[in-house]
Design a protein around this motif. Sequence first.
Motif, mmCIF file in Angstrom:
data_model
loop_
_atom_site.group_PDB
_atom_site.id
_atom_site.type_symbol
_atom_site.label_atom_id
_atom_site.label_comp_id
_atom_site.label_asym_id
_atom_site.label_seq_id
_atom_site.Cartn_x
_atom_site.Cartn_y
_atom_site.Cartn_z
ATOM 1 N N ASN A 79 0.929 -1.191 0.011
ATOM 2 C CA ASN A 79 0.030 -0.022 0.202
ATOM 3 C C ASN A 79 0.973 1.140 -0.050
ATOM 4 O O ASN A 79 0.446 2.312 -0.478
ATOM 5 N N LYS A 80 1.913 1.356 0.739
ATOM 6 C CA LYS A 80 2.976 2.477 0.700
ATOM 7 C C LYS A 80 3.580 2.597 -0.535
ATOM 8 O O LYS A 80 3.813 4.014 -1.021
ATOM 9 N N LEU A 81 3.982 1.502 -1.460
ATOM 10 C CA LEU A 81 4.474 1.689 -2.560
ATOM 11 C C LEU A 81 3.423 2.408 -3.567
ATOM 12 O O LEU A 81 3.697 3.243 -4.330
ATOM 13 N N PHE A 82 2.261 1.715 -3.523
ATOM 14 C CA PHE A 82 1.303 2.089 -4.220
ATOM 15 C C PHE A 82 0.954 3.793 -3.992
ATOM 16 O O PHE A 82 0.983 4.621 -5.010
ATOM 17 N N SER A 83 1.060 4.075 -2.671
ATOM 18 C CA SER A 83 0.665 5.528 -2.504
ATOM 19 C C SER A 83 1.841 6.279 -2.676
ATOM 20 O O SER A 83 1.557 7.460 -3.303
ATOM 21 N N ASP A 84 2.840 6.135 -2.682
ATOM 22 C CA ASP A 84 3.955 6.961 -3.050
ATOM 23 C C ASP A 84 4.197 6.980 -4.632
ATOM 24 O O ASP A 84 4.620 8.043 -5.047
ATOM 25 N N ALA A 85 3.909 5.775 -5.235
ATOM 26 C CA ALA A 85 3.871 6.017 -6.648
ATOM 27 C C ALA A 85 2.758 6.905 -7.211
ATOM 28 O O ALA A 85 3.112 7.740 -8.152
ATOM 29 N N PHE A 86 1.673 6.911 -6.662
ATOM 30 C CA PHE A 86 0.545 7.882 -6.913
ATOM 31 C C PHE A 86 0.881 9.277 -6.805
ATOM 32 O O PHE A 86 0.681 10.117 -7.614
ATOM 33 N N LYS A 87 1.640 9.534 -5.687
ATOM 34 C CA LYS A 87 1.964 10.948 -5.337
ATOM 35 C C LYS A 87 3.135 11.255 -6.165
ATOM 36 O O LYS A 87 2.949 12.605 -6.570
ATOM 37 N N LEU A 88 3.980 10.449 -6.635
ATOM 38 C CA LEU A 88 5.041 10.846 -7.543
ATOM 39 C C LEU A 88 4.237 11.178 -8.919
ATOM 40 O O LEU A 88 4.862 12.087 -9.522
ATOM 41 N N SER A 89 3.357 10.381 -9.244
ATOM 42 C CA SER A 89 2.734 10.437 -10.863
ATOM 43 C C SER A 89 1.953 11.809 -10.827
ATOM 44 O O SER A 89 1.988 12.686 -11.782
ATOM 45 N N ALA B 165 2.989 14.591 -8.858
ATOM 46 C CA ALA B 165 4.050 15.738 -8.818
ATOM 47 C C ALA B 165 4.586 15.696 -10.169
ATOM 48 O O ALA B 165 5.012 16.524 -10.674
ATOM 49 N N ALA B 166 4.980 14.300 -10.958
ATOM 50 C CA ALA B 166 5.609 14.386 -12.272
ATOM 51 C C ALA B 166 4.571 15.104 -13.065
ATOM 52 O O ALA B 166 5.164 15.710 -14.171
ATOM 53 N N HIS B 167 3.466 14.998 -13.212
ATOM 54 C CA HIS B 167 2.382 15.707 -14.179
ATOM 55 C C HIS B 167 2.538 17.296 -14.107
ATOM 56 O O HIS B 167 2.745 18.069 -15.355
ATOM 57 N N GLN B 168 2.689 17.774 -12.813
ATOM 58 C CA GLN B 168 3.011 19.159 -12.622
ATOM 59 C C GLN B 168 4.414 19.607 -12.987
ATOM 60 O O GLN B 168 4.344 20.702 -13.955
ATOM 61 N N VAL B 169 5.246 18.602 -12.984
ATOM 62 C CA VAL B 169 6.638 19.009 -13.625
ATOM 63 C C VAL B 169 6.625 19.092 -14.828
ATOM 64 O O VAL B 169 7.112 20.035 -15.734
ATOM 65 N N SER C 22 12.057 6.104 -4.621
ATOM 66 C CA SER C 22 12.472 7.231 -3.751
ATOM 67 C C SER C 22 13.493 8.009 -4.689
ATOM 68 O O SER C 22 13.510 9.279 -4.487
ATOM 69 N N VAL C 23 14.244 7.550 -5.713
ATOM 70 C CA VAL C 23 15.445 8.242 -6.426
ATOM 71 C C VAL C 23 14.512 9.181 -7.234
ATOM 72 O O VAL C 23 14.474 10.602 -7.125
ATOM 73 N N TYR C 24 13.422 8.731 -7.945
ATOM 74 C CA TYR C 24 12.476 9.513 -8.700
ATOM 75 C C TYR C 24 11.671 10.527 -8.079
ATOM 76 O O TYR C 24 11.716 11.754 -8.466
ATOM 77 N N ALA C 25 11.146 10.078 -6.850
ATOM 78 C CA ALA C 25 10.552 11.204 -6.044
ATOM 79 C C ALA C 25 11.341 12.197 -5.760
ATOM 80 O O ALA C 25 10.847 13.641 -5.619
ATOM 81 N N LYS C 26 12.702 11.932 -5.276
ATOM 82 C CA LYS C 26 13.397 13.148 -4.840
ATOM 83 C C LYS C 26 13.748 14.121 -6.062
ATOM 84 O O LYS C 26 13.859 15.354 -6.100
ATOM 85 N N ARG C 27 14.068 13.468 -7.458
ATOM 86 C CA ARG C 27 14.454 14.298 -8.214
ATOM 87 C C ARG C 27 13.212 15.179 -8.829
ATOM 88 O O ARG C 27 13.118 16.359 -9.210
ATOM 89 N N VAL C 28 11.957 14.487 -8.951
ATOM 90 C CA VAL C 28 10.805 15.310 -9.267
ATOM 91 C C VAL C 28 10.424 16.480 -8.168
ATOM 92 O O VAL C 28 10.236 17.634 -8.704
ATOM 93 N N ASP C 29 10.583 16.348 -6.897
ATOM 94 C CA ASP C 29 10.285 17.194 -5.811
ATOM 95 C C ASP C 29 11.497 18.371 -6.202
ATOM 96 O O ASP C 29 10.848 19.580 -6.100
ATOM 97 N N GLN C 30 12.476 18.046 -6.323
ATOM 98 C CA GLN C 30 13.460 19.126 -6.824
ATOM 99 C C GLN C 30 13.239 19.804 -7.958
ATOM 100 O O GLN C 30 13.267 21.210 -7.798
ATOM 101 N N ASN C 31 12.738 19.204 -8.956
ATOM 102 C CA ASN C 31 12.396 20.060 -9.931
ATOM 103 C C ASN C 31 11.125 21.115 -9.897
ATOM 104 O O ASN C 31 10.939 21.992 -10.351
ATOM 105 N N LEU C 32 10.225 20.407 -9.163
ATOM 106 C CA LEU C 32 9.096 20.954 -8.843
ATOM 107 C C LEU C 32 9.058 22.259 -8.125
ATOM 108 O O LEU C 32 8.824 23.291 -8.331
ATOM 109 N N LYS C 33 10.267 22.255 -7.180
ATOM 110 C CA LYS C 33 10.319 23.279 -6.364
ATOM 111 C C LYS C 33 11.284 24.147 -7.358
ATOM 112 O O LYS C 33 11.113 25.519 -7.265
ATOM 113 N N ARG C 34 12.042 24.056 -8.273
ATOM 114 C CA ARG C 34 12.739 24.847 -9.044
ATOM 115 C C ARG C 34 11.967 25.400 -9.910
ATOM 116 O O ARG C 34 12.077 26.716 -10.063
#
Length: 89
Positions: A2-12, A14-18, A73-85
């Motif tokens: 469930n955590k993996l699914f939740s993390d993947a959903f959150k990443l998706s 944020a990735a759409h925003q980026v 987690s690697v992808y999530a970190k990169r996407v978060d950094q890009n979103l902030k930038r």
Amino acid sequence: MNKLFSDAFKLSLAAHQVIGLRLMKIAIGGAHGRRESRLMVEEKIKAATDASMEAAKSVAAGEPHLAANRALSVYAKRVDQNLKRLTKG
């Protein structure tokens, strides 16, 4: 799982925003658009390499069940950094 699914959903989300922010920057063109295009390609190659290495390290350490989370987690970190930038200032 469930955590993996939740993390993947959150990443998706944020990735759409980026993606949207990057496309706007690229569409405007000029030096900033070219820089963003180049940066996007370089970052994708680096993120894929780093995520693969994290997954491989998990398997090599006898923890294959952690490979997906660590790669994600690697992808999530990169996407978060890009979103902030892309949203600053």
